[in-house]
Scaffold this motif. Structure first.
Motif, PDB file in Angstrom:
ATOM      1  N   GLN A  36      67.609  35.629  -1.541  1.00 31.89           N
ATOM      2  CA  GLN A  36      67.694  37.008  -1.074  1.00 31.89           C
ATOM      3  C   GLN A  36      68.010  37.998  -2.196  1.00 31.89           C
ATOM      4  OE1 GLN A  36      70.225  35.507   2.621  1.00 31.89           O
ATOM      5  NE2 GLN A  36      69.767  37.673   2.878  1.00 31.89           N
ATOM      6  N   MET A  37      68.254  37.487  -3.406  1.00 31.86           N
ATOM      7  CA  MET A  37      68.530  38.373  -4.541  1.00 31.86           C
ATOM      8  C   MET A  37      67.229  39.028  -5.016  1.00 31.86           C
ATOM      9  SD  MET A  37      71.789  38.210  -5.095  1.00 31.86           S
ATOM     10  CE  MET A  37      71.920  38.891  -6.747  1.00 31.86           C
ATOM     11  N   ILE A  38      67.276  40.342  -5.216  1.00 31.02           N
ATOM     12  CA  ILE A  38      66.122  41.070  -5.732  1.00 31.02           C
ATOM     13  C   ILE A  38      66.541  41.866  -6.962  1.00 31.02           C
ATOM     14  CG2 ILE A  38      65.028  41.208  -3.463  1.00 31.02           C
ATOM     15  CD1 ILE A  38      65.933  44.130  -3.273  1.00 31.02           C
ATOM     16  N   LYS A  39      65.565  42.410  -7.674  1.00 26.77           N
ATOM     17  CA  LYS A  39      65.853  43.122  -8.924  1.00 26.77           C
ATOM     18  C   LYS A  39      66.706  44.359  -8.684  1.00 26.77           C
ATOM     19  CE  LYS A  39      63.609  45.169 -12.974  1.00 26.77           C
ATOM     20  NZ  LYS A  39      62.306  45.487 -13.633  1.00 26.77           N
ATOM     21  N   GLU A  40      66.363  45.137  -7.655  1.00 25.33           N
ATOM     22  CA  GLU A  40      67.114  46.373  -7.400  1.00 25.33           C
ATOM     23  C   GLU A  40      67.033  46.748  -5.928  1.00 25.33           C
ATOM     24  OE1 GLU A  40      67.106  51.146  -8.601  1.00 25.33           O
ATOM     25  OE2 GLU A  40      65.589  49.780  -9.422  1.00 25.33           O
ATOM     26  N   VAL A  41      68.198  47.055  -5.346  1.00 23.43           N
ATOM     27  CA  VAL A  41      68.250  47.598  -3.997  1.00 23.43           C
ATOM     28  C   VAL A  41      68.296  49.122  -4.113  1.00 23.43           C
ATOM     29  CG1 VAL A  41      69.618  47.839  -1.896  1.00 23.43           C
ATOM     30  CG2 VAL A  41      69.427  45.598  -3.000  1.00 23.43           C
ATOM     31  N   PRO A  42      67.334  49.830  -3.543  1.00 20.62           N
ATOM     32  CA  PRO A  42      67.385  51.301  -3.589  1.00 20.62           C
ATOM     33  C   PRO A  42      68.568  51.804  -2.769  1.00 20.62           C
ATOM     34  CG  PRO A  42      65.594  50.558  -2.159  1.00 20.62           C
ATOM     35  CD  PRO A  42      66.139  49.336  -2.824  1.00 20.62           C
ATOM     36  N   MET A  43      69.405  52.617  -3.399  1.00 17.82           N
ATOM     37  CA  MET A  43      70.638  53.072  -2.758  1.00 17.82           C
ATOM     38  C   MET A  43      70.541  54.547  -2.393  1.00 17.82           C
ATOM     39  SD  MET A  43      72.597  50.348  -2.665  1.00 17.82           S
ATOM     40  CE  MET A  43      74.283  50.918  -2.483  1.00 17.82           C
ATOM     41  N   GLY A  44      70.767  54.860  -1.119  1.00 21.03           N
ATOM     42  CA  GLY A  44      70.811  56.231  -0.662  1.00 21.03           C
ATOM     43  C   GLY A  44      72.216  56.798  -0.781  1.00 21.03           C
ATOM     44  N   LEU A  45      72.374  58.039  -0.411  1.00 18.48           N
ATOM     45  CA  LEU A  45      73.645  58.750  -0.554  1.00 18.48           C
ATOM     46  C   LEU A  45      74.774  58.067   0.205  1.00 18.48           C
ATOM     47  CD1 LEU A  45      75.169  61.250  -1.623  1.00 18.48           C
ATOM     48  CD2 LEU A  45      74.431  62.465   0.456  1.00 18.48           C
ATOM     49  N   PHE A  46      74.489  57.541   1.393  1.00 19.20           N
ATOM     50  CA  PHE A  46      75.541  56.982   2.236  1.00 19.20           C
ATOM     51  C   PHE A  46      75.578  55.456   2.222  1.00 19.20           C
ATOM     52  CE2 PHE A  46      74.522  61.138   4.242  1.00 19.20           C
ATOM     53  CZ  PHE A  46      75.745  61.746   3.989  1.00 19.20           C
ATOM     54  N   ASP A  47      74.745  54.831   1.390  1.00 23.14           N
ATOM     55  CA  ASP A  47      74.778  53.373   1.270  1.00 23.14           C
ATOM     56  C   ASP A  47      76.031  52.953   0.504  1.00 23.14           C
ATOM     57  OD1 ASP A  47      72.322  53.161   2.562  1.00 23.14           O
ATOM     58  OD2 ASP A  47      71.189  53.221   0.692  1.00 23.14           O
ATOM     59  N   PHE A  48      76.579  51.814   0.844  1.00 27.65           N
ATOM     60  CA  PHE A  48      77.782  51.323   0.160  1.00 27.65           C
ATOM     61  C   PHE A  48      77.459  50.061  -0.633  1.00 27.65           C
ATOM     62  CE2 PHE A  48      77.651  49.243   4.302  1.00 27.65           C
ATOM     63  CZ  PHE A  48      77.947  47.925   4.006  1.00 27.65           C
ATOM     64  N   ARG A  49      78.267  49.804  -1.644  1.00 30.46           N
ATOM     65  CA  ARG A  49      78.141  48.573  -2.425  1.00 30.46           C
ATOM     66  C   ARG A  49      79.238  47.595  -2.008  1.00 30.46           C
ATOM     67  NH1 ARG A  49      74.413  49.105  -6.541  1.00 30.46           N
ATOM     68  NH2 ARG A  49      73.869  51.274  -7.034  1.00 30.46           N
ATOM     69  N   LEU A  50      78.970  46.323  -2.272  1.00 32.83           N
ATOM     70  CA  LEU A  50      79.927  45.269  -1.956  1.00 32.83           C
ATOM     71  C   LEU A  50      81.016  45.193  -3.019  1.00 32.83           C
ATOM     72  CD1 LEU A  50      77.350  42.406  -1.276  1.00 32.83           C
ATOM     73  CD2 LEU A  50      78.266  44.013   0.412  1.00 32.83           C
ATOM     74  N   ASP A  51      82.112  44.551  -2.654  1.00 30.07           N
ATOM     75  CA  ASP A  51      83.102  44.144  -3.653  1.00 30.07           C
ATOM     76  C   ASP A  51      82.769  42.762  -4.202  1.00 30.07           C
ATOM     77  OD1 ASP A  51      85.079  46.326  -3.653  1.00 30.07           O
ATOM     78  OD2 ASP A  51      85.386  45.775  -1.562  1.00 30.07           O
ATOM     79  N   GLU A  52      82.084  41.961  -3.375  1.00 29.64           N
ATOM     80  CA  GLU A  52      81.777  40.598  -3.808  1.00 29.64           C
ATOM     81  C   GLU A  52      80.583  40.049  -3.026  1.00 29.64           C
ATOM     82  OE1 GLU A  52      84.140  36.333  -4.550  1.00 29.64           O
ATOM     83  OE2 GLU A  52      85.228  38.136  -3.929  1.00 29.64           O
ATOM     84  N   LEU A  53      79.725  39.331  -3.744  1.00 29.11           N
ATOM     85  CA  LEU A  53      78.570  38.665  -3.148  1.00 29.11           C
ATOM     86  C   LEU A  53      78.623  37.189  -3.496  1.00 29.11           C
ATOM     87  CD1 LEU A  53      75.765  38.659  -1.743  1.00 29.11           C
ATOM     88  CD2 LEU A  53      74.766  39.119  -3.992  1.00 29.11           C
TER      89      LEU A  53
END
Length: 211
Positions: free
Chosen positions: A180-197
């Protein structure tokens, strides 16, 4: 291609890749991921302590569907450790999540889209500041801890509650297959990032985060 179209195409590709895993492959990889997730939650809850002093270590998690990592063993491990498990009930009209404490599988029933959800009799958790960690689902992820969800925006709106109120977010984790890992996840203004994967092959943590 705009960001919305890009996300739609990435979701299609990610789900196809995940579905290509055999049942036995998913089971084997899920077991590895769960073992690491459980160990990390033990470490995290021990390092956090109980922030308010009035609630048990609390995990907001989800019921897996389709070809997702089967994270139910994480929930079962938490029950055995007396951690509190919270699961969401989708509110489609308001496009929000209501949270309920789940103590056994008997507290669940089939709900929206056939996904297991808390019964109406389950105790509701109204103070989201009591959540110490969140285990989130997703279709694809990147090494920068970007997450591609299913497009409903439910988790993004949930996390925005902390932002708007000026509260610290809980620790955000995800368990996923390495495919499920990809090169880049497009992030919008309200998207959040994880602390850990955590995948069956690697663990990635944010550079500056608790735990």
């Amino acid at each position: 291609m705009n960001i919305k179209e890009w996300k739609i195409e990435l979701r299609r590709q990610a789900e196809k890749a995940r579905n290509a895993l055999s049942v036995s492959e998913r089971a084997e990889k899920s077991a590895v991921i769960n073992e690491i997730l459980i160990r990390r939650l033990d470490e995290l809850f021990q390092s956090f302590g109980t922030r308010s002093g009035s609630h048990p270590p609390t995990l907001f998690t989800y019921m897996p569907i389709k070809s997702e990592v089967d994270v139910k063993p994480v929930m079962e491990a938490c029950w055995s450790r007396k951690y509190r498990i919270v699961v969401s009930k989708v509110q489609p009209e308001a496009k929000q999540l209501k949270l309920f404490e789940i103590r056994t599988y008997d507290d669940l029933e089939k709900g929206t889209w056939g996904i297991l959800e808390p019964k109406a009799s389950a105790p509701q958790l109204s103070d989201i500041r009591q959540i110490d960690a969140v285990l989130v689902p997703g279709l694809a992820f990147d090494v920068h801890l970007g997450r591609l969800g299913y497009g409903g925006g439910y988790y993004d709106r949930f996390m925005q509650q902390y932002v708007r109120a000026g509260w610290s977010k809980p620790y955000i984790l995800a368990g996923a297959f390495d495919i499920q890992m990809i090169k880049e996840v497009p992030m919008g203004l309200f998207d959040f990032r994880l602390d850990e994967l955590i995948t069956e092959e690697r663990s990635i943590r944010a550079a500056k985060t608790r735990g």
